[in-house]
Motif scaffolding. Structure first.
Motif, PDB file in Angstrom:
ATOM      1  N   ALA A 190     -39.799  12.552  46.923  1.00 19.56           N
ATOM      2  CA  ALA A 190     -40.916  11.622  46.758  1.00 19.56           C
ATOM      3  C   ALA A 190     -40.440  10.197  46.515  1.00 19.56           C
ATOM      4  O   ALA A 190     -41.029   9.233  47.002  1.00 19.56           O
ATOM      5  CB  ALA A 190     -41.812  12.087  45.607  1.00 19.56           C
ATOM      6  N   VAL A 191     -39.352  10.054  45.734  1.00 17.22           N
ATOM      7  CA  VAL A 191     -38.771   8.733  45.456  1.00 17.22           C
ATOM      8  C   VAL A 191     -37.259   8.830  45.702  1.00 17.22           C
ATOM      9  O   VAL A 191     -36.503   9.191  44.807  1.00 17.22           O
ATOM     10  CB  VAL A 191     -39.046   8.275  44.011  1.00 17.22           C
ATOM     11  N   PRO A 192     -36.797   8.498  46.912  1.00 16.55           N
ATOM     12  CA  PRO A 192     -35.363   8.512  47.160  1.00 16.55           C
ATOM     13  C   PRO A 192     -34.590   7.548  46.267  1.00 16.55           C
ATOM     14  O   PRO A 192     -33.441   7.808  45.909  1.00 16.55           O
ATOM     15  CB  PRO A 192     -35.254   8.118  48.628  1.00 16.55           C
ATOM     16  N   GLU A 193     -35.240   6.433  45.932  1.00 16.33           N
ATOM     17  CA  GLU A 193     -34.629   5.480  44.989  1.00 16.33           C
ATOM     18  C   GLU A 193     -35.716   4.589  44.443  1.00 16.33           C
ATOM     19  O   GLU A 193     -36.635   4.177  45.161  1.00 16.33           O
ATOM     20  CB  GLU A 193     -33.553   4.638  45.667  1.00 16.33           C
ATOM     21  N   GLY A 194     -35.620   4.301  43.130  1.00 16.11           N
ATOM     22  CA  GLY A 194     -36.594   3.423  42.514  1.00 16.11           C
ATOM     23  C   GLY A 194     -36.048   2.784  41.257  1.00 16.11           C
ATOM     24  O   GLY A 194     -34.993   3.169  40.732  1.00 16.11           O
ATOM     25  N   ALA A 195     -36.769   1.783  40.762  1.00 18.41           N
ATOM     26  CA  ALA A 195     -36.379   1.086  39.537  1.00 18.41           C
ATOM     27  C   ALA A 195     -36.843   1.875  38.322  1.00 18.41           C
ATOM     28  O   ALA A 195     -37.995   2.317  38.260  1.00 18.41           O
ATOM     29  CB  ALA A 195     -36.987  -0.308  39.510  1.00 18.41           C
ATOM     30  N   VAL A 196     -35.952   2.064  37.356  1.00 21.13           N
ATOM     31  CA  VAL A 196     -36.256   2.788  36.128  1.00 21.13           C
ATOM     32  C   VAL A 196     -36.325   1.803  34.965  1.00 21.13           C
ATOM     33  O   VAL A 196     -35.423   0.978  34.784  1.00 21.13           O
ATOM     34  CB  VAL A 196     -35.184   3.853  35.825  1.00 21.13           C
ATOM     35  N   THR A 197     -37.382   1.900  34.178  1.00 24.21           N
ATOM     36  CA  THR A 197     -37.499   1.157  32.919  1.00 24.21           C
ATOM     37  C   THR A 197     -38.090   2.095  31.878  1.00 24.21           C
ATOM     38  O   THR A 197     -38.690   3.117  32.211  1.00 24.21           O
ATOM     39  CB  THR A 197     -38.414  -0.076  33.053  1.00 24.21           C
ATOM     40  N   GLY A 198     -37.915   1.756  30.617  1.00 26.91           N
ATOM     41  CA  GLY A 198     -38.521   2.559  29.568  1.00 26.91           C
ATOM     42  C   GLY A 198     -37.588   2.796  28.416  1.00 26.91           C
ATOM     43  O   GLY A 198     -36.701   1.974  28.133  1.00 26.91           O
ATOM     44  N   THR A 199     -37.760   3.944  27.740  1.00 27.84           N
ATOM     45  CA  THR A 199     -36.968   4.235  26.544  1.00 27.84           C
ATOM     46  C   THR A 199     -36.415   5.660  26.588  1.00 27.84           C
ATOM     47  O   THR A 199     -37.004   6.565  27.171  1.00 27.84           O
ATOM     48  CB  THR A 199     -37.814   4.093  25.269  1.00 27.84           C
ATOM     49  N   LEU A 200     -35.268   5.815  25.933  1.00 29.02           N
ATOM     50  CA  LEU A 200     -34.684   7.116  25.644  1.00 29.02           C
ATOM     51  C   LEU A 200     -34.587   7.251  24.133  1.00 29.02           C
ATOM     52  O   LEU A 200     -34.281   6.280  23.436  1.00 29.02           O
ATOM     53  CB  LEU A 200     -33.286   7.244  26.248  1.00 29.02           C
ATOM     54  N   THR A 201     -34.816   8.465  23.636  1.00 28.30           N
ATOM     55  CA  THR A 201     -34.736   8.729  22.207  1.00 28.30           C
ATOM     56  C   THR A 201     -33.760   9.865  21.947  1.00 28.30           C
ATOM     57  O   THR A 201     -33.804  10.900  22.621  1.00 28.30           O
ATOM     58  CB  THR A 201     -36.114   9.112  21.638  1.00 28.30           C
TER      59      THR A 201
END
Length: 376
Positions: A190-201
């Motif tokens: 569905a998404v071969p490549e995309g920009a990732v943003t957000g948080t990891l905990t």
């Protein structure tokens, strides 16, 4: 795949092997039972698919049943060097009819941190787009934008809140269905490549992250152990190009077919969309597996070439993200039966150096992930 993922699938592997043991010694199939990628115009019509991927294709594609499985997979190669993998699955352990959510974090230079939760609750799965709710965890999107939430309060302190925005067009090779008679294994990137943003905990600390991400979706009506002896799958970026490549080896019972594929694209166009006889996969020399617990040799690399001179090469590395003996989760009787039949099923995922050569352009080097799934 990575896709597989299941294999991302570690939780389902024991169930796959259970079913697969019974088919280990089957004779070669008749022509109509041979594993093949459904690519004829009649296949598209029968499956209700067109040349353009629709939003509904990333929604639930199977009925809730112990005879089917389905999972949604995400991985991110983050700017700080961390690799993150998230999988939401139904019938996690083919035949178990459980729901599962798993998350893996591999910071640079550190061991992989894994959490996995299994649920008896049926969860919620939309059919018109990706909208999966399992316990307090959610994975939803519309091909363009996805949100992925793994609640750290439920997992013991490890979680994520990530957004993935597609930059490369969605992809499937032909229909995306590998058939052997009425049995099938299907795949959509569905998404071969995309920009990732957000948080990891993790461990009570939440941090902001950015990077590159990937999302695919698998489903089927048969244990992969009944169809495949092994597969390679890799994805990554180099020189502004996104690469997805794979090779599936069918079992003798379904004709021993090899199905390779190669996809290369940038943010503006698809540059290569080839599969089957149009792709030539080549494994490198055998070397000792980097995991000393793995007893068999492994190819040092796998490359995929097309007739115009395009070549994408993925190498294994000492940076192992996952290396799992798939029988460790199996009952003693199953382990004994597999050992007697010489089976050593294993799943390995590496961080992979990638090299891409395109006609008339200098070769470029990049970074990705590579998995090798052994089912025999």
């Amino acid at each position: 795949m990575k896709s597989a993922s299941w294999v991302r699938l570690i939780g389902a592997a024991a169930g796959a092997i259970t079913v697969g043991l019974a088919s280990h010694a089957e004779a070669t199939s008749s022509d109509d039972q041979k594993l093949h990628l459904a690519a004829a115009s009649a296949d598209f019509a029968a499956l209700g698919l067109g040349p353009t991927i629709a939003v509904w294709e990333d929604g639930r594609r199977t009925k809730s049943s112990t005879d089917t499985f389905e999972w949604w997979y995400f991985d991110g190669l983050l700017d700080d060097g961390t690799v993150v993998v998230v999988v939401f699955g139904d019938n996690w352990g083919y035949g178990s009819h459980k729901r599962s959510v798993s998350l893996e974090l591999t910071p640079p230079g550190k061991p992989t941190r894994r959490v996995s939760r299994t649920f008896d609750d049926p969860g919620s799965f939309a059919t018109d787009h990706a909208d999966i709710k399992i316990g307090p965890h959610e994975f939803k999107g519309d091909l363009d934008t996805y949100s992925i939430h793994v609640d750290p309060a439920e997992t013991g302190g490890v979680g994520c809140d990530l957004t993935l925005r597609r930059r490369v067009a969605s992809y499937r090779p032909a229909t995306g269905y590998d058939f052997a008679g009425t049995q099938y294994f299907a795949w959509l990137a569905a998404v071969p490549e995309g920009a990732v943003t957000g948080t990891l905990t993790a461990d009570g600390v939440t941090r902001q992250v950015t990077g590159s991400g990937y999302h695919d979706h698998n489903w089927g009506n048969v244990s992969p152990a009944k169809l495949f002896d092994n597969w390679w799958w890799g994805r990554g970026q180099t020189g502004g190009h996104t690469i997805i490549a794979a090779e599936i080896h069918g079992k003798p019972a379904v004709g021993g077919t090899s199905i390779p594929l190669l996809f290369i694209a940038d943010e503006h166009q698809v540059e290569v969309n080839a599969f089957g006889a149009d792709v030539s996969p080549t494994e490198g020399p055998l070397v000792r597996h980097p995991d000393p617990a793995h007893s068999r040799a492994i190819a040092s690399e796998i490359s995929y070439a097309t007739a115009d001179g395009t070549k994408a090469e993925f190498k294994i590395s000492d940076h192992i993200l996952t290396s799992t003996n798939l029988l460790t989760q199996a009952p003693p009787a199953m382990r004994a039966a597999a050992t007697a039949m010489g089976m050593k099923p294993w799943y390995t995922r590496f961080e992979s150096p990638i090299t891409l050569s395109l006609p008339g352009e200098p070769a470029t080097a990049g970074r990705g992930t590579l998995e090798y799934f052994e089912l025999k």
